[in-house]
Each structure stands twice: as C-alpha cells, then as structure tokens.
Design a protein around this motif. Structure first.
Motif, PDB file in Angstrom:
ATOM      1  N   VAL A 143     -77.034 -20.575 -50.565  1.00  0.00           N
ATOM      2  CA  VAL A 143     -76.935 -21.702 -49.721  1.00  0.00           C
ATOM      3  C   VAL A 143     -75.657 -22.183 -49.608  1.00  0.00           C
ATOM      4  O   VAL A 143     -75.221 -22.653 -48.703  1.00  0.00           O
ATOM      5  CB  VAL A 143     -78.057 -22.662 -50.348  1.00  0.00           C
ATOM      6  N   LEU A 144     -74.816 -22.441 -50.921  1.00  0.00           N
ATOM      7  CA  LEU A 144     -73.483 -22.593 -50.785  1.00  0.00           C
ATOM      8  C   LEU A 144     -72.513 -22.072 -50.022  1.00  0.00           C
ATOM      9  O   LEU A 144     -71.891 -22.771 -48.929  1.00  0.00           O
ATOM     10  CB  LEU A 144     -72.933 -22.689 -52.197  1.00  0.00           C
ATOM     11  N   ILE A 145     -72.797 -20.833 -49.831  1.00  0.00           N
ATOM     12  CA  ILE A 145     -71.768 -20.052 -49.109  1.00  0.00           C
ATOM     13  C   ILE A 145     -72.144 -20.131 -47.680  1.00  0.00           C
ATOM     14  O   ILE A 145     -71.376 -20.176 -46.738  1.00  0.00           O
ATOM     15  CB  ILE A 145     -71.914 -18.521 -49.636  1.00  0.00           C
ATOM     16  N   LYS A 146     -73.553 -20.061 -47.389  1.00  0.00           N
ATOM     17  CA  LYS A 146     -73.881 -20.166 -45.811  1.00  0.00           C
ATOM     18  C   LYS A 146     -73.703 -21.720 -45.262  1.00  0.00           C
ATOM     19  O   LYS A 146     -73.105 -21.712 -44.109  1.00  0.00           O
ATOM     20  CB  LYS A 146     -75.558 -20.001 -45.781  1.00  0.00           C
ATOM     21  N   THR A 147     -74.009 -22.746 -45.972  1.00  0.00           N
ATOM     22  CA  THR A 147     -73.709 -24.023 -45.731  1.00  0.00           C
ATOM     23  C   THR A 147     -72.282 -24.446 -45.682  1.00  0.00           C
ATOM     24  O   THR A 147     -71.920 -25.406 -44.646  1.00  0.00           O
ATOM     25  CB  THR A 147     -74.688 -24.882 -46.394  1.00  0.00           C
ATOM     26  N   ARG A 148     -71.701 -24.358 -46.737  1.00  0.00           N
ATOM     27  CA  ARG A 148     -70.317 -24.487 -47.002  1.00  0.00           C
ATOM     28  C   ARG A 148     -69.280 -24.068 -46.024  1.00  0.00           C
ATOM     29  O   ARG A 148     -68.450 -24.646 -45.649  1.00  0.00           O
ATOM     30  CB  ARG A 148     -70.094 -24.708 -48.314  1.00  0.00           C
ATOM     31  N   TYR A 149     -69.450 -22.759 -46.103  1.00  0.00           N
ATOM     32  CA  TYR A 149     -68.293 -21.848 -45.623  1.00  0.00           C
ATOM     33  C   TYR A 149     -68.719 -21.285 -44.185  1.00  0.00           C
ATOM     34  O   TYR A 149     -67.981 -21.371 -43.248  1.00  0.00           O
ATOM     35  CB  TYR A 149     -67.672 -20.722 -46.494  1.00  0.00           C
ATOM     36  N   GLU A 150     -69.980 -20.553 -44.164  1.00  0.00           N
ATOM     37  CA  GLU A 150     -70.243 -19.754 -42.926  1.00  0.00           C
ATOM     38  C   GLU A 150     -70.501 -20.810 -41.913  1.00  0.00           C
ATOM     39  O   GLU A 150     -70.109 -20.360 -40.738  1.00  0.00           O
ATOM     40  CB  GLU A 150     -71.538 -18.872 -43.216  1.00  0.00           C
ATOM     41  N   ALA A 151     -71.059 -21.803 -42.014  1.00  0.00           N
ATOM     42  CA  ALA A 151     -71.470 -22.548 -41.001  1.00  0.00           C
ATOM     43  C   ALA A 151     -70.253 -23.358 -40.251  1.00  0.00           C
ATOM     44  O   ALA A 151     -70.363 -23.174 -38.963  1.00  0.00           O
ATOM     45  CB  ALA A 151     -72.408 -23.889 -41.529  1.00  0.00           C
ATOM     46  N   LEU A 152     -69.175 -23.585 -41.003  1.00  0.00           N
ATOM     47  CA  LEU A 152     -67.953 -24.123 -40.555  1.00  0.00           C
ATOM     48  C   LEU A 152     -67.325 -22.893 -39.913  1.00  0.00           C
ATOM     49  O   LEU A 152     -66.922 -23.292 -38.847  1.00  0.00           O
ATOM     50  CB  LEU A 152     -67.205 -24.624 -41.635  1.00  0.00           C
ATOM     51  N   LEU A 153     -67.267 -21.858 -40.379  1.00  0.00           N
ATOM     52  CA  LEU A 153     -66.666 -20.609 -39.560  1.00  0.00           C
ATOM     53  C   LEU A 153     -67.483 -20.155 -38.338  1.00  0.00           C
ATOM     54  O   LEU A 153     -66.576 -19.833 -37.289  1.00  0.00           O
ATOM     55  CB  LEU A 153     -66.615 -19.386 -40.617  1.00  0.00           C
ATOM     56  N   LEU A 154     -68.659 -20.206 -38.417  1.00  0.00           N
ATOM     57  CA  LEU A 154     -69.231 -20.044 -37.045  1.00  0.00           C
ATOM     58  C   LEU A 154     -68.951 -21.080 -36.250  1.00  0.00           C
ATOM     59  O   LEU A 154     -68.390 -20.797 -34.803  1.00  0.00           O
ATOM     60  CB  LEU A 154     -70.784 -20.350 -37.288  1.00  0.00           C
ATOM     61  N   GLU A 155     -68.790 -22.368 -36.608  1.00  0.00           N
ATOM     62  CA  GLU A 155     -68.355 -23.370 -35.381  1.00  0.00           C
ATOM     63  C   GLU A 155     -66.883 -23.153 -35.291  1.00  0.00           C
ATOM     64  O   GLU A 155     -66.578 -23.179 -33.856  1.00  0.00           O
ATOM     65  CB  GLU A 155     -68.400 -24.780 -36.264  1.00  0.00           C
ATOM     66  N   ILE A 156     -66.042 -22.889 -35.976  1.00  0.00           N
ATOM     67  CA  ILE A 156     -64.710 -22.526 -35.537  1.00  0.00           C
ATOM     68  C   ILE A 156     -64.564 -21.525 -34.448  1.00  0.00           C
ATOM     69  O   ILE A 156     -63.620 -21.519 -33.727  1.00  0.00           O
ATOM     70  CB  ILE A 156     -63.830 -22.536 -36.701  1.00  0.00           C
ATOM     71  N   PHE A 157     -64.951 -20.422 -35.057  1.00  0.00           N
ATOM     72  CA  PHE A 157     -64.679 -19.012 -34.404  1.00  0.00           C
ATOM     73  C   PHE A 157     -65.612 -18.567 -33.186  1.00  0.00           C
ATOM     74  O   PHE A 157     -65.394 -17.774 -32.428  1.00  0.00           O
ATOM     75  CB  PHE A 157     -64.599 -17.990 -35.389  1.00  0.00           C
ATOM     76  N   GLU A 158     -66.980 -19.209 -33.151  1.00  0.00           N
ATOM     77  CA  GLU A 158     -67.806 -18.671 -32.045  1.00  0.00           C
ATOM     78  C   GLU A 158     -68.282 -19.837 -31.159  1.00  0.00           C
ATOM     79  O   GLU A 158     -68.134 -20.943 -31.166  1.00  0.00           O
ATOM     80  CB  GLU A 158     -69.025 -18.029 -32.643  1.00  0.00           C
TER      81      GLU A 158
END
Length: 158
Positions: A143-158
């Motif tokens: 949950v930490l990796i998906k919500t803290r990092y991946e969600a933000l990277l999805l927003e930045i890059f896609e």
C-alpha cells in the motif's frame, strides 16, 4: 558523424591526460571517442513527457523525507541491537506503471531509501520484487509503495 561532440572532445582530452600525448594515443583516443559517441547515440532514450512536471517538487520532498526517516530507522535497528529480531524478506508489488522513465524513477526511489532494494521488475505480470530490511507487514509495504510513490508517478508521467 559525432552526435555528442562535447563527449567526444572530453574523451579525447581524458585519454590524452591518462596516457600522455603521442600521435598514436591521439589517433586511438579519437577512434575510441567516436565509437563511444555512437554508442551513446544508440542508447539515447526517448525524451520523457512530463504533463504534470509541477508535481516533481512534491515527489522530491516526499522521497527526501522518507530517506531521512529510513536512515533513522535503520540506524536505530543497527545501534540498538534489534538486528537479531528483525524479519527481513521479499515482497512482490503489482504495478500499474508502464512508462519506462517512471519505472526507472520508482526504482531509484525504492533503492535510495535505506532498508529497501528494488531487485527485479517482471514486465509480463507488471510486478516488482523488493527486499525490505524490517518486514513487519507485507500489505502495508504494498500500500505504501502504490499510494505514496506509484500514484504520484502515474500522475506525473501519464
């Protein structure tokens, strides 16, 4: 002929500085620098699209905070002697990220945070294998990796 002329010139200068100036070393340095420049041109990645580049400072601040927090946690584990009681382990985290640059950024973030290491990305099932030094709750890490990092990277890059 020279896609990266500054790289080529720097390599020739470095070659001559390390080997001494002779006509042979000058020619050999030029040949090496041309092939290195061609190699760099072949490795040139696609320029990343950052539709929401203004979120990068938020990502950097989150990562810096997590690095400091993880350094303190790892230091306390090592200094207090808790290292015998910790349970390290491997977890698999499914990802939605597909952008190669975003995956590379996530790999750097996970690996630069003390106590965690990015080990393998499986492109077939889009998951990453991560080693965690103090693994108490696997689902909490996912949950930490998906919500803290991946969600933000999805927003930045896609």
């Amino acid at each position: 002929m020279l896609p990266y002329p500054l790289l080529s010139a720097s390599l020739v200068i470095m070659w001559l500085a390390l080997n001494g100036f002779t006509l042979g070393h000058l020619i050999l340095g030029c040949i090496v620098s041309v092939f290195a420049s061609w190699g760099m041109a072949a490795l040139r990645p696609v320029k990343p699209r950052l539709p929401k580049w203004y979120l990068l400072p938020k990502l950097v601040s989150i990562v810096l905070y997590d690095i400091v927090r993880s350094n303190i946690a790892v230091a306390s584990i090592l200094l207090t002697g808790r290292s015998k009681r910790i349970k390290s382990g491997f977890i698999t985290v499914p990802l939605e990220l597909e952008n190669p640059t975003a995956l590379a950024v996530l790999a750097v973030v996970v690996t630069s945070t003390p106590g965690t290491a990015w080990l393998e990305y499986n492109s077939l099932n889009k998951s990453v294998l991560i080693h965690v030094l103090d693994l108490v709750d696997e689902e909490a890490w996912r949950v930490l990796i998906k919500t803290r990092y991946e969600a933000l990277l999805l927003e930045i890059f896609e």
